[in-house]
Design a protein around this motif. Structure first.
Motif, mmCIF file in Angstrom:
data_model
loop_
_atom_site.group_PDB
_atom_site.id
_atom_site.type_symbol
_atom_site.label_atom_id
_atom_site.label_comp_id
_atom_site.label_asym_id
_atom_site.label_seq_id
_atom_site.Cartn_x
_atom_site.Cartn_y
_atom_site.Cartn_z
ATOM 1 N N THR A 101 0.877 -1.163 0.000
ATOM 2 C CA THR A 101 0.000 0.000 0.000
ATOM 3 C C THR A 101 0.918 1.218 0.000
ATOM 4 O O THR A 101 1.997 1.186 0.592
ATOM 5 N N ILE A 102 0.499 2.274 -0.688
ATOM 6 C CA ILE A 102 1.335 3.474 -0.824
ATOM 7 C C ILE A 102 0.492 4.694 -0.518
ATOM 8 O O ILE A 102 -0.640 4.820 -1.009
ATOM 9 N N GLU A 103 1.080 5.591 0.272
ATOM 10 C CA GLU A 103 0.403 6.852 0.573
ATOM 11 C C GLU A 103 1.453 7.940 0.759
ATOM 12 O O GLU A 103 2.510 7.709 1.353
ATOM 13 N N ARG A 105 1.614 11.631 2.477
ATOM 14 C CA ARG A 105 0.919 12.556 3.367
ATOM 15 C C ARG A 105 1.926 13.587 3.858
ATOM 16 O O ARG A 105 2.966 13.221 4.410
ATOM 17 N N TYR A 110 4.599 6.736 2.868
ATOM 18 C CA TYR A 110 4.252 5.631 3.755
ATOM 19 C C TYR A 110 4.009 4.393 2.903
ATOM 20 O O TYR A 110 3.175 4.395 2.007
ATOM 21 N N ASP A 136 -0.078 15.053 -1.868
ATOM 22 C CA ASP A 136 -0.711 13.945 -1.152
ATOM 23 C C ASP A 136 -1.498 13.052 -2.110
ATOM 24 O O ASP A 136 -2.166 13.541 -3.023
ATOM 25 N N ASN A 138 -2.993 8.531 -2.318
ATOM 26 C CA ASN A 138 -2.813 7.116 -1.984
ATOM 27 C C ASN A 138 -3.221 6.304 -3.209
ATOM 28 O O ASN A 138 -3.813 6.835 -4.152
ATOM 29 N N GLU A 140 -5.460 4.079 -3.784
ATOM 30 C CA GLU A 140 -6.879 3.965 -4.106
ATOM 31 C C GLU A 140 -7.387 5.214 -4.818
ATOM 32 O O GLU A 140 -8.176 5.113 -5.758
ATOM 33 N N TRP A 141 -6.926 6.398 -4.399
ATOM 34 C CA TRP A 141 -7.337 7.629 -5.093
ATOM 35 C C TRP A 141 -6.890 7.611 -6.544
ATOM 36 O O TRP A 141 -7.633 8.015 -7.432
ATOM 37 N N LYS A 146 -6.197 -0.883 -3.785
ATOM 38 C CA LYS A 146 -5.634 -0.614 -2.465
ATOM 39 C C LYS A 146 -4.165 -1.021 -2.377
ATOM 40 O O LYS A 146 -3.412 -0.480 -1.572
ATOM 41 N N GLN A 147 -3.763 -1.991 -3.196
ATOM 42 C CA GLN A 147 -2.388 -2.499 -3.175
ATOM 43 C C GLN A 147 -1.846 -2.592 -4.598
ATOM 44 O O GLN A 147 -2.610 -2.697 -5.562
#
Length: 195
Positions: A101-103, A105, A110, A136, A138, A140-141, A146-147
């Motif tokens: 998962t990647i985000e 922020r 992360y 910013d 993630n 999903e956006w 999600k992965q």
């Protein structure tokens, strides 16, 4: 001319002929090795554009290791060349591996919820003190996933403000990878191992 002189000349000609044949055989072997190495082991690329600055500059030449991933797996933060289209190759940095998962922020990366250091961006982040260097987001956006899917990676350019990468073109299939960028060699004054 006596018989002895004729024999010596004949022997000299034979010796020269053998020497030429030997050099020709050596040259053929060297050329075959060079072609094989270039085709199967390593190749060079000229980087066009600013998407990997400051790590790699526009028009720098890099050596690509084409066999590294045949014996090992891509690792996070490797710089790779991949086929973006049928006629265009890109060089980018691996950020996400299958299952990640990647985000982003507040300018921080992360992976699987864990803060990751991107020390290679310190110079550029310093220039963008008043705003985020990486906006910013993630997965999903961006992708609806999600992965990172199995058999794929997520890549970003180091110049986050000016890079066409997985934020725009989506996940990269492992089959698209040409190889890992190992060395920048031209201009010669900037010769270095890439990190």
């Amino acid at each position: 001319m006596d018989l002895e002189s004729r024999v010596t000349n004949s022997e000299r000609k034979q010796k020269i002929k053998k020497e030429i044949i030997s050099w020709a055989q050596t040259l053929v072997v060297v050329l075959v090795l060079v072609v094989a190495i270039r085709a199967f082991l390593f190749t060079n690329y000229i980087v066009y554009g600013s998407s990997m600055m400051p790590t790699i500059q526009d028009r720098e030449r890099v050596i690509i290791n084409k066999i590294g991933y045949d014996v090992g797996s891509p690792e996070r933060f490797d710089m790779i060349v991949f086929h973006a289209t049928e006629t265009t190759d890109y060089i980018k940095r691996i950020i996400g591996l299958p299952g990640d998962t990647i985000e982003f922020r507040e300018d921080n990366l992360y992976i699987n919820g864990e803060l990751m250091e991107e020390t290679y961006l310190n110079e550029m982040k310093e220039e963008y003190k008043t705003r985020s260097y990486t906006d910013d987001f993630n997965l999903e956006w961006l992708t609806g996933e999600k992965q990172v899917p199995e058999g794929h990676i997520f890549v970003l350019g180091d110049n986050r403000r000016n890079s066409i990468d997985s934020r725009h073109i989506g996940f990269i299939s492992m089959d698209q990878i040409v190889g890992k960028a190992d060395i920048a060699y031209w201009p010669i004054k900037d010769f270095r191992k890439l990190k």
